[in-house]
Design an enzyme around this catalytic site. Structure first.
Site, mmCIF file in Angstrom:
data_model
loop_
_atom_site.group_PDB
_atom_site.id
_atom_site.type_symbol
_atom_site.label_atom_id
_atom_site.label_comp_id
_atom_site.label_asym_id
_atom_site.label_seq_id
_atom_site.Cartn_x
_atom_site.Cartn_y
_atom_site.Cartn_z
ATOM 1 N N ASP A 15 12.992 34.044 28.156
ATOM 2 C CA ASP A 15 11.558 33.863 27.966
ATOM 3 C C ASP A 15 11.104 34.639 26.727
ATOM 4 O O ASP A 15 11.470 35.808 26.549
ATOM 5 C CB ASP A 15 10.828 34.369 29.217
ATOM 6 C CG ASP A 15 9.337 34.178 29.147
ATOM 7 O OD1 ASP A 15 8.895 33.026 29.127
ATOM 8 O OD2 ASP A 15 8.613 35.199 29.123
ATOM 9 N N GLU A 75 13.843 30.657 24.393
ATOM 10 C CA GLU A 75 12.509 30.129 24.143
ATOM 11 C C GLU A 75 12.099 30.774 22.817
ATOM 12 O O GLU A 75 11.723 31.951 22.793
ATOM 13 C CB GLU A 75 11.543 30.501 25.262
ATOM 14 C CG GLU A 75 10.158 29.909 25.051
ATOM 15 C CD GLU A 75 9.149 30.360 26.098
ATOM 16 O OE1 GLU A 75 8.342 29.527 26.540
ATOM 17 O OE2 GLU A 75 9.170 31.555 26.467
#
Length: 691
Positions: free
Chosen positions: A345, A381
């Site tokens: 993330d 990401e």
């Protein structure tokens, strides 16, 4: 002696069969106390000052502490927020290396190191003890019987098909899973769930965060929770709410069963921030242990945090001990839990140095040389909210990346926007404009149309606007840039024409996802028309909104399970879709990797690429091995039928239709080379060349 110096070599609580070694890093602390609790975690029964400090690690060994012991820390030092120090020994702190947590966080003002409500805010000091409302770390025995048969599937990158799912949301409403397993780790590996995953043809399950997390106080006061789990408080402990008893063993059992079925397990991991938030957040772990080491602080005013994440603060991986913690965590999940990969993330934050994102950062360098992590899948990401945070295509060759450029282009194309065929052609062939450098291949691009964050596939074609009122933020949260199309009606409808169009557009998106070069990522529930009722930010909806609704299974218009199974089979059949080399056009010897064709089967010119409002794209992918067949793909996003010719290739006299998204059943139909056909409105077609 009951207490001895122990070792600083391994951080955390390590039981060796006779006793337990405790080791905690803090560069700026003045004293560290280990606090032992009763079996219920309610009463502190003993405080023991750790006797030794070696290389900023405080440590001690207790020969009568065994697995099951609950504990926490109190760390002494200066409370000087203006200098970046926030020590407060009145606050019980979690061990950053805790492998298991007991109890839940019970919110109160006592969890804040400052006096809540004081006009001096965090410059004030709070003397209340918060231990009663804190979860406790648990000493564990890490041994586990994997059995001789447990082997990791080791799916090649190019064969990977990812299925993104939430542990609870995936299984909580499945009637074919025993009630006691629904919403748990065990539910994921139940026979019914494994059968479903195998039927779809997915190879890899990517789980939303399972690192232990807490529910924000703001959400609890609204009677909501942090459902998705992007609020980590422990990077080693599995989240206990998904297990009935021992979460670590429950998770490892699930991994073993999925591996036995040939399915990989990836974890969505959140190392970029923690649940402690900004300067007004609680003191639960890292902030009270050594705030100045764990977090990025503003150089000009270290009372405040550099926030690259939008969550109040950012974890500082430029500090060697913080980097060590993240690397130890990753290795732990691979070696102890047999995890097959990670999706990071806001990965840009992890690769930041003092001057910004750096492809040679300490984190990326450590990952690159680590022999344990060399065998697992790493997906970034590739953005955060800080300056220079958008880094799609910038990660090293070891990595794959979420490709939001694919998502945007395909959403716009199938929502009806014209003049995109140039963009779409690049996205369908691996996004070479982004990833073709430094030895990277098409697998660098993780293609997705929908993920947990945003509309589901059903909602993408049912809503023009987000409907996040249930989140309690007056519909201000969530993205406004959705590129969606409600097909003429906002929300559910019984209109058969609208229902049919929505189904057609869903199939088109799925067809493109699996025909595109790169790695496809499928959102759990999209195969059965799951809806979140227009909520594109269901992070706090641990209820019917956030859970997958399986009632669409077997229902005409919603169930696309067989269609997806057909697409994954096509992907396996045509190796050129899973290519490991970038495509080129017509070569000097007449061969080619890809041929872009007009509707009349002529090779496209620059004029054809700039055709006004063009919505028709057709191309042939040549086989990569001699025994394989070419595949001819037609994408018609126009609202009207378009005539086209099948290609004329010398060695292929027949083209067999292998896909027509307007048909309910996919039946092979043979056509002669050069035949004149019609592409139905808003359709995807594919044909295999037969010699």
């Amino acid at each position: 002696m009951r207490l001895s110096a122990g070792s600083h070599a391994r951080l955390g609580a390590t039981w060796d069969g006779r006793g337990t070694n405790f080791a905690l890093f803090s560069a700026n602390a003045e004293k560290v106390e280990l606090c032992l609790f009763d079996s219920q975690g309610r009463r502190e029964i003993e405080r023991i000052e750790l006797p030794e400090r070696t290389e900023d690690v405080w440590h001690g060994y207790l020969n009568d502490v065994s697995p099951g012991q609950l504990y926490g820390y109190r760390v002494y030092g200066p409370y000087e927020p203006e200098r970046g120090h926030r020590f407060n020994a009145n606050k019980l702190l979690l061990d950053p290396y805790a492998k298991r947590l007991a109890g839940r966080l019970v919110w109160s003002d006592a969890h804040f190191a400052y006096r809540a409500g004081s006009p001096r805010e965090d410059l004030s000091f709070d003397r209340r003890d918060n231990a009663r409302g804190m979860p406790k770390a648990v000493v564990i025995d890490e041994t586990f019987n994997w059995g001789r048969r447990e082997m990791r599937p080791q799916i090649p990158w190019e064969d990977t098909i990812i299925y993104e799912a939430h542990i609870k949301g995936l299984t909580n409403k499945r009637d074919d899973i025993p009630p006691n397993l629904r919403g748990t780790y065990g539910g994921l590996s139940s026979p019914a769930m494994i059968k479903h995953l195998k039927r779809l043809g997915v190879t890899t399950v990517e789980l939303l965060p399972i690192h232990a997390f807490i529910d924000d106080r703001m959400l609890v006061e609204k009677k909501l929770v942090n459902y998705w789990g992007y609020n980590t408080i422990s990077f080693f402990a599995p989240e206990p709410r998904y297990a009935q008893d021992n979460p670590l063993d429950a998770f490892r059992t699930t991994v073993a069963r999925l591996h036995d079925a040939g399915i990989e397990v990836m974890l969505d991991v959140v190392y970029n921030h923690t649940a402690e938030g900004n300067h007004l957040g609680p003191t639960l772990c890292y902030r009270g242990i050594d705030n100045a080491s764990y977090y990025w602080l503003k150089p000009e005013d270290p009372r405040f945090y550099d926030d690259f994440t939008g969550c109040g603060s950012s974890v500082n991986l430029t500090h060697p001990r913080v980097l060590q913690m993240v690397m130890d965590s990753l290795r732990y999940w691979v070696e102890v839990c047999h995890v097959d990969g990670f999706r990071f993330d806001l990965a840009t934050t992890l690769a930041r140095e003092k001057h910004g994102f750096d492809r040679r950062s300490g984190f990326l360098t450590a990952i690159r040389q680590d022999p344990v992590l060399a065998s697992v899948k790493l997906v970034a990401e590739p953005w955060d909210v800080g300056l220079g945070g958008y880094q799609v295509g910038a990660f090293p060759s070891q990595w794959s990346e979420w490709n939001d450029r694919y998502r945007s282009a395909m959403r716009r194309y199938w929502s009806g926007e014209g003049s995109l065929i140039g963009e779409v052609s690049g996205r369908m062939t691996g996004s070479s404009d982004i990833f073709n450098h430094d030895g990277r291949t098409q697998r660098a691009s993780v293609n997705h149309v929908t993920v947990h964050d945003g509309f589901t596939l059903a909602d993408l074609f049912s809503y023009n606007s987000k409907h996040n009122e249930a989140n309690g933020e007056d519909n201000r949260d969530g993205s406004n840039d959705n590129h969606s199309n409600n097909c003429g009606h906002e929300g559910p409808t019984d209109d058969p024409a609208i229902t049919a169009l929505r189904r057609q557009l869903r199939k088109n998106q799925l067809a493109c996802l699996f025909l595109a070069q790169g790695l496809p990522l499928l959102l759990a529930g999209d195969e059965v028309g799951n809806s979140q009722h227009g909520n594109n930010n269901a992070y706090c909806q641990d209820n019917e909104v956030g859970w997958v609704d399986w009632s669409g299974t077997g229902r005409e218009g919603d169930d696309l399970i067989d269609f997806i199974a057909h697409m994954t089979e096509l992907r396996r059949r045509f190796g050129q879709i899973r290519a490991r080399r970038w495509l080129d056009g017509r070569r000097s010897d007449g061969s080619f990797g890809v041929l872009w064709l007009t509707p009349s089967a002529e090779e496209m010119t620059q004029t054809d690429w700039t055709f006004p409002d063009g919505r028709f794209l057709a191309y042939v992918l040549a086989p990569v091995e001699q025994e394989q067949a070419p595949i001819f793909i037609v994408l018609n996003a126009a609202p009207e039928e378009i005539g086209f010719n099948l290609p004329k290739l010398a060695e292929y006299k027949t083209w067999q239709q292998v896909l027509n998204t307007t048909e309910v059943q996919q039946k092979p139909i043979d056509f002669a080379s050069g035949a004149e056909l019609k592409a139905p409105p808003r359709s995807v077609l594919a044909y295999a060349g037969l010699s």
